[in-house]
Write an enzyme that holds these catalytic residues in place. Structure first.
Site: not given
Length: 530
Positions: A211, A325, A427
């Site tokens: 991320s 995601e 995610h």
């Protein structure tokens, strides 16, 4: 608060009962003594790599760590950088951690024996607003048991870690912002100077992140300040190569810094340094603010421009994303007609072509198409652009994956921020497999009923990461040969209960989604937390 302290004290007592001291080693600042865990792994937790960024050092680039006398006992994690805390019913809740502006520390795990071992440095995610080097999901113990040195480095987040301001730019003799990126560079410089004392090889360092951590890896690969500090890179679900994550111009970021100053009622930058950090955190939540800025130093230009001029840190790259995601949503979709309306709203100039590329005939296929469009318009495009840039302008190979495993949730489990019924391959879903930290998701309550397929997937994914860190080639037992990325015929290694090579999902549609999108994420708006 007393109950939380009692719980933390009990956990620390249980952990300490299984630990013995590890011999002191000499690092920047003095001697540091760690602990030996029950597994035999040695750990040094809370090792400072820079001076505390407080008082007059708030918003300054990281400064050298002050020396200490005697032996520093690195037996417990340092506070995480100032940020909002997590609810105990969040999906990724791993216990309450202390928070502080004094937060620039490392956690290090190393095997009981070994010299010149590969080093894997983890950079946490959290939208550049939250995150911790001590989160159980990021523990380095599991990989250290397999013969590498693992390092987690902390960096400032939120308005205390990503603030540009005209006065700061003058102080720096140029641009400002990106303090968190500067922290990452300082941590990697510390690794180069000190990791040999822990058995690590400073000539074989892999940086990895997910991320915002993955976005950081993409910035570090494009940053001249990080040149020579790492030799391989791993990015999981995020880069600064496509919207909505492109770095912003310095002038825009400085204007946002002045807006925060005004919201705080401060007369100057120096006055802002006198304001309590928790107030800055609270006020900043309502003031739009970008994270990464083209500051001319840590981030000299957009990554695409750096790569196009062949100035990137040209190292082998392993990257990928998950099936379900995204960094945006088309909203609730219950039919093909609702999908069409949402696409025409968000992608007005190429809606017809997009709807042909993502066909839907009923509610189920419409929801699947909406998820795929949202993914491909953001994280999918970011990872494809990053891999393409490395292939086009670099010599080292890139390897791309696509993670599809839906974790097996415990019956009846609920979360404040996560619906098991719809989360899919979410995610951050791949992180505990790569890092061998699946047990962390059952730390305080049983949230997963892990299956043999998950144990096997963890073995394979961690094996791929370890192989990549050792040699730059991701190879593992019973895993198909992983082809290097080729934009002319883009393929991914699909990571699920069955591992196989397949075409990059919807690769032909990616240009439609980037060229025609109406931005729906404002600067400073929260991203997926990790």
């Amino acid at each position: 608060m007393n109950a939380a302290r009692s719980t933390l004290a009990l956990l620390l007592a249980l952990v300490c009962a299984q630990m013995a001291s590890a011999a002191p080693v000499s690092v920047d600042g003095g001697l540091v003594e760690g602990v030996t865990l029950a597994s035999g792994v040695r750990a040094w937790l809370g090792v400072p790599f820079a001076a505390p960024p407080v008082r007059e050092l708030r918003w300054k680039p990281p400064q050298p760590v002050p020396p200490w006398r005697g032996v520093l006992h690195a037996e417990r994690a340092a506070p995480m950088c100032l940020q909002a805390l997590r609810s105990r019913t969040m999906n990724h809740y791993f216990g309450n951690e202390g928070i502080s502006e004094d937060c620039l520390y490392l956690n290090i795990w190393a095997p009981a024996r070994g010299r010149r071992l590969p080093v894997i440095v983890w950079i946490y995610g959290g939208g550049f607003n939250v995150g911790s080097a001590s989160m159980a999901n990021y523990s380095g113990e599991g990989l250290a048991r397999r013969g590498v040195v693992r390092v987690n480095l902390a960096y400032r987040v939120g308005a205390l870690g990503f603030l540009a301001h005209p006065e700061l730019s003058r102080e720096n003799g140029g641009g400002s912002g990106n303090q968190g990126i500067a922290d990452q560079v300082a941590g990697l410089q510390w690794v180069q100077r000190n990791i040999a004392a822990f058995g690590g090889d400073p000539g074989n360092v892999t940086i990895a992140g997910q991320s915002a951590g993955s976005m950081s890896v993409s910035i570090l690969q494009a940053s001249p300040a990080a040149r020579g500090l790492f030799h391989r890179a791993v990015g999981m679900s995020g880069s600064h190569f496509a919207e909505p994550a492109s770095p912003v111009p310095l002038a825009q970021a400085e204007a946002e810094g002045l807006a925060l100053q005004k919201a705080l009622g401060a007369a100057s930058l120096d006055a802002m340094r006198d304001i309590a950090a928790d107030r800055i955190l609270a006020v900043a939540a309502s003031v739009p603010r970008a994270s990464i800025v083209v500051d001319g130093h840590w981030v000299p230009a957009r990554p695409q421009e750096v790569f196009a001029s062949r100035r990137q840190n040209d190292v082998p790259l392993m990257l990928g994303f998950t099936r379900d995601e995204s960094f945006r949503s088309l909203g609730p979709i219950g039919s093909a007609a609702e999908l069409a309306a949402a696409v025409r709203r968000d992608f007005p100039s190429s809606a017809d072509a997009i709807l042909r590329a993502y066909p839907a005939s009923d509610a189920a296929t419409a929801r699947r198409a909406a998820t795929d469009i949202a993914r491909d318009a953001t994280v999918g495009a970011q990872m494809f652009a990053w891999a393409s840039a490395q292939q086009r302008w670099g010599r080292a190979p890139a390897f791309a994956y696509f993670f599809t495993r839906r974790q097996p949730y415990a019956p009846g489990i609920t979360f404040a921020d996560h619906d098991p019924a719809t989360a899919g391959a979410y995610h951050t879903g791949e992180v505990p497999y790569f890092l061998r930290t699946r047990d962390s998701l059952n730390l305080f309550r049983r949230t997963r009923d892990w299956e043999p397929a998950d144990e096997l997937l963890e073995e394979r994914l961690s094996g791929l990461l370890l192989s990549f860190a050792r040699s730059g080639q991701p190879v593992a037992a019973d895993v198909p040969a992983w082809p290097a990325f080729d934009a002319a015929q883009p393929r991914v290694l699909v990571l699920g209960t069955d591992l196989h090579v397949d075409a990059w999902p919807d690769a032909a549609a990616l240009p439609l989604l980037q060229s025609a999108a109406v931005p729906r994420v404002a600067p400073g708006e929260s991203r997926p937390r990790d």
